[in-house]
Design an enzyme around this catalytic site. Structure first.
Site, mmCIF file in Angstrom:
data_model
loop_
_atom_site.group_PDB
_atom_site.id
_atom_site.type_symbol
_atom_site.label_atom_id
_atom_site.label_comp_id
_atom_site.label_asym_id
_atom_site.label_seq_id
_atom_site.Cartn_x
_atom_site.Cartn_y
_atom_site.Cartn_z
ATOM 1 N N VAL A 11 0.841 -1.217 0.000
ATOM 2 C CA VAL A 11 0.000 0.000 0.000
ATOM 3 C C VAL A 11 0.870 1.259 0.000
ATOM 4 C CG1 VAL A 11 -1.688 1.337 1.340
ATOM 5 C CG2 VAL A 11 -1.974 -1.122 1.086
ATOM 6 N N ASP A 30 11.094 3.697 5.256
ATOM 7 C CA ASP A 30 10.970 2.341 5.820
ATOM 8 C C ASP A 30 12.201 2.090 6.669
ATOM 9 O OD1 ASP A 30 10.804 -0.615 6.081
ATOM 10 O OD2 ASP A 30 9.174 -0.352 4.649
ATOM 11 N N LEU A 152 -7.308 -0.304 -2.910
ATOM 12 C CA LEU A 152 -6.652 -0.836 -4.116
ATOM 13 C C LEU A 152 -6.474 -2.349 -4.065
ATOM 14 C CD1 LEU A 152 -3.430 -1.007 -3.123
ATOM 15 C CD2 LEU A 152 -3.589 1.419 -3.657
ATOM 16 N N LYS A 223 -14.085 0.929 5.494
ATOM 17 C CA LYS A 223 -13.079 -0.004 4.965
ATOM 18 C C LYS A 223 -13.430 -1.453 5.337
ATOM 19 C CE LYS A 223 -9.306 -1.737 3.420
ATOM 20 N NZ LYS A 223 -8.775 -1.756 2.108
ATOM 21 N N GLY A 272 -15.380 -20.172 -7.447
ATOM 22 C CA GLY A 272 -14.107 -20.849 -7.693
ATOM 23 C C GLY A 272 -13.679 -21.606 -6.458
ATOM 24 N N GLY A 276 -8.574 -15.328 -1.338
ATOM 25 C CA GLY A 276 -7.371 -15.372 -0.509
ATOM 26 C C GLY A 276 -6.761 -13.988 -0.486
ATOM 27 N N CYS A 279 -5.817 -9.393 2.322
ATOM 28 C CA CYS A 279 -6.880 -8.533 2.864
ATOM 29 C C CYS A 279 -8.139 -9.267 3.284
ATOM 30 C CB CYS A 279 -7.228 -7.459 1.849
ATOM 31 S SG CYS A 279 -5.964 -6.203 1.801
HETATM 32 C C1 UDX Z 1 -9.005 -6.666 -2.073
HETATM 33 C C2 UDX Z 1 -10.063 -5.573 -2.371
HETATM 34 O O1 UDX Z 1 -10.640 -5.804 -3.668
HETATM 35 C C3 UDX Z 1 -9.458 -4.192 -2.295
HETATM 36 O O2 UDX Z 1 -10.467 -3.201 -2.444
HETATM 37 C C4 UDX Z 1 -8.767 -4.021 -0.930
HETATM 38 O O3 UDX Z 1 -8.116 -2.760 -0.846
HETATM 39 C C5 UDX Z 1 -7.760 -5.137 -0.701
HETATM 40 O O4 UDX Z 1 -8.401 -6.409 -0.825
HETATM 41 P P1 UDX Z 1 -7.069 -7.874 -3.449
HETATM 42 O O5 UDX Z 1 -6.931 -8.777 -2.255
HETATM 43 O O6 UDX Z 1 -5.841 -7.287 -4.026
HETATM 44 O O7 UDX Z 1 -8.052 -6.632 -3.118
HETATM 45 O O8 UDX Z 1 -7.741 -8.721 -4.634
HETATM 46 P P2 UDX Z 1 -9.177 -8.959 -5.235
HETATM 47 O O9 UDX Z 1 -9.077 -8.748 -6.689
HETATM 48 O O10 UDX Z 1 -10.214 -8.210 -4.506
HETATM 49 O O11 UDX Z 1 -9.364 -10.530 -4.993
HETATM 50 C C6 UDX Z 1 -9.350 -11.106 -3.684
HETATM 51 C C7 UDX Z 1 -9.578 -12.588 -3.760
HETATM 52 O O12 UDX Z 1 -10.918 -12.876 -4.134
HETATM 53 C C8 UDX Z 1 -8.705 -13.338 -4.774
HETATM 54 O O13 UDX Z 1 -8.292 -14.571 -4.205
HETATM 55 C C9 UDX Z 1 -9.628 -13.566 -5.942
HETATM 56 O O14 UDX Z 1 -9.267 -14.687 -6.723
HETATM 57 C C10 UDX Z 1 -10.945 -13.789 -5.226
HETATM 58 N N1 UDX Z 1 -12.129 -13.487 -6.045
HETATM 59 C C11 UDX Z 1 -12.369 -12.212 -6.473
HETATM 60 C C12 UDX Z 1 -13.035 -14.498 -6.325
HETATM 61 O O15 UDX Z 1 -12.842 -15.668 -5.929
HETATM 62 N N2 UDX Z 1 -14.168 -14.201 -7.032
HETATM 63 C C13 UDX Z 1 -14.434 -12.931 -7.468
HETATM 64 O O16 UDX Z 1 -15.489 -12.733 -8.098
HETATM 65 C C14 UDX Z 1 -13.517 -11.913 -7.189
#
Ligand code: UDX
Ligand code: UDX
Length: 466
Positions: A11, A30, A152, A223, A272, A276, A279
């Site tokens: 971030v 850092d 993000l 958030k 799916g 993971g 976040c």
């Molecule tokens: C997430 C949030 O989207 C973001 O707003 C926040 O700031 C941080 O956490 P991120 O973890 O980077 O972002 O990825 P994201 O694209 O949201 O996917 C998270 C997980 O959900 C992945 O494992 C992805 O494969 C899974 N996913 C996402 C699904 O299984 N199905 C979906 O429809 C969307």
């Protein structure tokens, strides 16, 4: 404006580089000397599109890297705190890095400074930060603590930062709100988007970001509530997929029917092997834990997490259903990262599936375009090896599994895969292919939430009975 960002993790580095791109003078701080040295050599410690370009573009002009807090923080109008907040064993977030960063800031500032909470933190952390500032000698009128949560996603962090849906500012005073609107002015007044050297916007059209000003506690809650809601949507889609399998419906059609209702929305309804990453699992646990402390049992979120874990177990059962027995089977695993476009393996559903299959006595040959080094350190097993290409991974394998939604997997040459596999079996945990594509390639295809082709159904073993 002169700004400091503490924490050069995911971030912090994206925020620092994007703030420089927006025209500010930014120092990214850092305490990890090795990390700062590599950033000074334009080396980004993680895989993130567009970030190396931004760092090369601004380093030395508007973007500086340092291990020393004092100079940059003293001169900054605002200090972003973007240090890590890992999960403790009980699900609570570990805020000790935030605590130590804020203690340093308190000792350094001279003029009015806005301390911005950027890391994802539990609700009411802004109050704790305020107390720590005062206890460490910062005069009360000399600072404000603002919550400015980040939404993000890994892989698209730069465009998510520069083209956000909304900018949320939890501010306790007008002075702090003014500083925040100065920081985001290039996005809010659209001047950034009119420049000629901008980062190309994402494919889907986006309007000027919504500017949402509230108090710090509400911003912190936004958030938590947003991330948990998205995780809930994915678990919901996964349950729908499981029901589709039970009744013979098609999950893509069902989710399209659901998602085109504008109140629901089509995004984050892809079923799916579960979500993971750094976040969703952490935030769902932290939000449950905050609620528990406040005396509320957030059973809905506990179920969201339970469905997510169960989805991986169900997938392993599906692999077993395709292969009858698992011991000594050689299985190609395409994908290790928690999603496509990143080398991040934190809480990766792919790794949890692989661990379960190793426990069952399988031999796994894995391939991932970016995450193999990390995975090799994470899981050490004689029965887990890594291949240089997806084709090498499937060579002589009893089946191929798809565990991560990498774009390049969707472009694989299926007839070549068919020739290399020992048995023509594909178990797809991300629904990257259509059953028709697989049928044309003469591959027996199992995916999530769809009716099985007659040949796949005939040749599958019922894993629940074996
Ligand atoms: C997430 C949030 O989207 C973001 O707003 C926040 O700031 C941080 O956490 P991120 O973890 O980077 O972002 O990825 P994201 O694209 O949201 O996917 C998270 C997980 O959900 C992945 O494992 C992805 O494969 C899974 N996913 C996402 C699904 O299984 N199905 C979906 O429809 C969307
Ligand atoms: C609903 C569905 O919206 C509609 O698609 C379906 O065809 C019929 O049922 P309706 O009951 O007329 O329509 O009203 P709606 O506005 O959706 O609200 C239903 C209930 O939910 C109301 O009691 C409303 O007060 C409540 N509600 C709605 C909330 O509590 N929160 C909301 O955000 C929205």
């Amino acid at each position: 404006m002169k700004l400091s960002v503490i924490g050069s993790g995911y971030v912090g580095t994206v925020a620092g580089a994007c703030l420089a791109e927006m025209g500010h003078d930014v120092c990214l701080i850092d305490r990890d000397e090795e990390r700062i040295r590599s950033l000074q050599r334009f080396q980004v410690p993680f895989y993130e599109q567009l970030l190396p370009e931004l760092i090369r573009k601004h380093a030395g002009h508007r973007l500086y890297f340092s291990t020393d807090f004092s100079g940059p923080v003293r001169d900054s109008a605002a200090v972003f705190v973007a240090v890590g907040t890992p999960s403790l064993h009980n699900g609570e977030a570990d805020l000790s890095y935030v605590d130590s960063a804020v203690r340093e800031v308190a000792k350094i500032i001279r003029n009015y400074t806005v301390v911005i909470e950027k890391s994802t933190v539990p609700v009411m952390t802004s109050r704790a930060i305020r107390k720590v500032m005062i206890l460490n000698g910062a005069p009360e009128g000399n600072f404000d603590v603002v919550s400015n949560p980040e939404f993000l996603r890994e892989g698209t962090g730069v465009t998510d930062f520069l083209y956000p849906d909304r900018i949320v500012v939890g501010s306790p005073s007008e002075a702090a709100t003014d500083v925040m609107s100065g920081i985001y002015a290039p996005l809010l007044d659209g001047s950034y988007y009119r420049r000629e050297d901008i980062i190309v916007p994402p494919a889907e059209p986006r309007s000027t970001p919504q500017w949402i000003v509230t108090n710090p506690i509400s911003a912190e809650l936004i958030k938590h509530a947003s991330n948990s809601f998205l995780a809930m949507k994915i678990s919901y889609a996964n349950v729908i997929a499981n029901l589709c399998e039970a009744v013979g419906a098609e999950v893509e059609h069902v989710c399209r029917g659901l998602g085109t209702d504008s109140r629901i929305g089509e995004k984050f309804l892809r079923p799916g092997i579960g979500y993971g990453g750094s976040c969703f699992p952490k935030d769902v646990a932290a939000f449950s834990s905050v609620a528990r402390e406040l005396g509320y049992r957030f059973g809905l979120l506990q179920e969201v997490a339970a469905i997510n874990a169960e989805q991986q177990v169900r997938f392993v059962r599906k692999v077993k259903g395709a292969l009858w027995t698992l011991r000594d089977k050689r299985i190609a695993a395409l994908g290790l990262a928690y999603k496509g476009g990143t080398n991040d393996i934190r809480e990766s559903p792919a790794l949890s599936v692989i661990r379960m299959l190793l426990d069952e006595g399988c031999e796994i040959v894995a391939y991932d375009p970016a995450a193999m080094d990390k995975a090799a350190k994470e899981i050490q097993s004689e029965r887990l090896t890594f291949a240089a290409t997806p084709y090498e991974a499937v060579t002589n394998a009893d089946a191929m599994m798809i565990l991560t939604d990498w774009k390049e997997f969707a472009e694989l040459d299926l007839s070549r895969i068919r020739k290399l596999l020992k048995y023509p079996i594909v178990v797809d945990g991300r629904n990257l292919f259509t059953p028709q594509q697989m049928e044309t390639a003469e591959l027996i295809y199992h995916s999530v939430g769809r009716t099985e082709s007659p040949v796949a159904e005939t040749l599958a073993f019922d894993a629940t009975k074996s």
